[in-house]
Design a protein around this motif. Structure first.
Motif, short mmCIF file in Angstrom:
data_model
loop_
_atom_site.label_atom_id
_atom_site.label_comp_id
_atom_site.label_asym_id
_atom_site.label_seq_id
_atom_site.Cartn_x
_atom_site.Cartn_y
_atom_site.Cartn_z
N PRO A 29 47.04 0.09 44.01
CA PRO A 29 47.90 -1.07 44.32
C PRO A 29 47.14 -2.39 44.14
O PRO A 29 45.97 -2.51 44.50
CB PRO A 29 48.28 -0.84 45.79
CG PRO A 29 48.16 0.64 45.98
CD PRO A 29 46.99 1.06 45.12
N ASN A 30 47.84 -3.38 43.56
CA ASN A 30 47.30 -4.74 43.36
C ASN A 30 46.11 -4.78 42.41
O ASN A 30 45.39 -5.78 42.36
CB ASN A 30 46.91 -5.37 44.70
CG ASN A 30 48.07 -5.42 45.67
OD1 ASN A 30 49.19 -5.71 45.28
ND2 ASN A 30 47.79 -5.12 46.94
N LEU A 33 47.80 -7.81 37.87
CA LEU A 33 48.80 -8.84 38.12
C LEU A 33 50.16 -8.34 37.61
O LEU A 33 50.29 -7.88 36.48
CB LEU A 33 48.43 -10.13 37.39
CG LEU A 33 49.44 -11.28 37.47
CD1 LEU A 33 49.63 -11.72 38.91
CD2 LEU A 33 48.97 -12.44 36.61
N THR A 34 51.17 -8.43 38.47
CA THR A 34 52.51 -7.95 38.14
C THR A 34 53.54 -9.03 38.43
O THR A 34 53.47 -9.69 39.48
CB THR A 34 52.87 -6.69 38.95
OG1 THR A 34 51.89 -5.67 38.70
CG2 THR A 34 54.24 -6.16 38.57
#
Length: 256
Positions: A29-30, A33-34
């Motif tokens: 997770p993380n 960049l999304t």
């Protein structure tokens, strides 16, 4: 679904040229960049090595300029670019925090900051009374021929901007400036607005700004021998439409 995008906007595609999609975000997770692009699709920034590891047999990594007419890819590239370039509120210098959609930013004063779009103009310049258009080679991108283009300045409308760019870059004066169409150009955060125009100036009537290293009047048959702006760009679409319109008229006339 997730659309992987490279550091300069590169897009991984399969053997048929279709952009790849991931069913889940890559890595922990993380880790990447999304940004939300549509209701069911997010763009994910990945390295070139990561993109290449995703490729199926026959797949490849494609320059984002090949997808200039693809709204989803253009939006994905533009939103990632905006997110990475927008770290602080320009009004007070406070750090920006992005809302849940990952698109709209907010600073300390609560002012909402949306992605910026820079309008640019581009277009055909046809020599009056002749079947020739003016093409140029840019000093920074001289490997191909394209149309005259440039950014809109404050205080001018789009038609005025196009006429000014033609005068500055080629020394020609244009008239009968007419809207042709538009295209997002996410690589530079622009919106390209296309025009057609006419000039009686076969030769320059004034000094130029040096942005073009060469200009040339080109007939339809001569286009086949020139490297042109790549498919997917508005320049390529305008040039090929001008070429094909003549072929369609000639075929229709011959069939009579």
């Amino acid at each position: 679904m997730f659309l992987p995008i490279g550091p300069a906007g590169e897009v991984p595609v399969d053997a048929s040229g279709t952009p790849l999609h991931l069913s889940r975000p890559p890595g922990p997770p993380n880790a990447h960049l999304t940004v939300r692009v549509t209701a069911d699709l997010s763009a994910v920034r990945m390295s070139l090595a990561e993109l290449e590891s995703l490729l199926p047999p026959g797949g490849r990594v494609v320059d984002p300029r090949a997808f200039g007419g693809d709204r989803v890819v253009s939006r994905a590239v533009a939103l990632l670019r905006h997110r990475e370039q927008s770290g602080f509120d320009p009004a007070d210098g406070s750090p920006l925090y992005f809302e849940a959609d990952g698109v709209v930013a907010v600073g300390a004063a609560g002012r909402r900051i949306f992605p910026r779009v820079d309008p640019a103009v581009i277009g055909l310049v046809e020599l009056h009374g002749e079947e020739r258009i003016l093409l140029g080679r840019n000093a920074r991108r001289g490997s191909y021929w394209s149309l005259i283009a440039g950014y809109v300045e404050h205080g001018e409308n789009l038609e005025e901007a196009f006429a000014r760019e033609v005068r500055e870059e080629t020394g020609r004066r244009v008239s009968d400036v007419r809207y042709w169409g538009s295209q997002p150009w996410a690589v530079s955060g622009s919106l390209m607005v296309g025009f057609t125009s006419v000039t009686g100036d076969e030769h320059p009537v004034g000094e130029t700004d040096g942005e073009l290293i060469e200009t040339r009047w080109v007939s339809r048959p001569e286009l086949a021998d020139l490297p042109l702006a790549r498919p997917g760009s508005i320049a390529h679409a305008m040039i090929t439409q001008w070429r094909d319109e003549w072929d369609e008229w000639r075929n229709t006339w011959t069939a009579r």
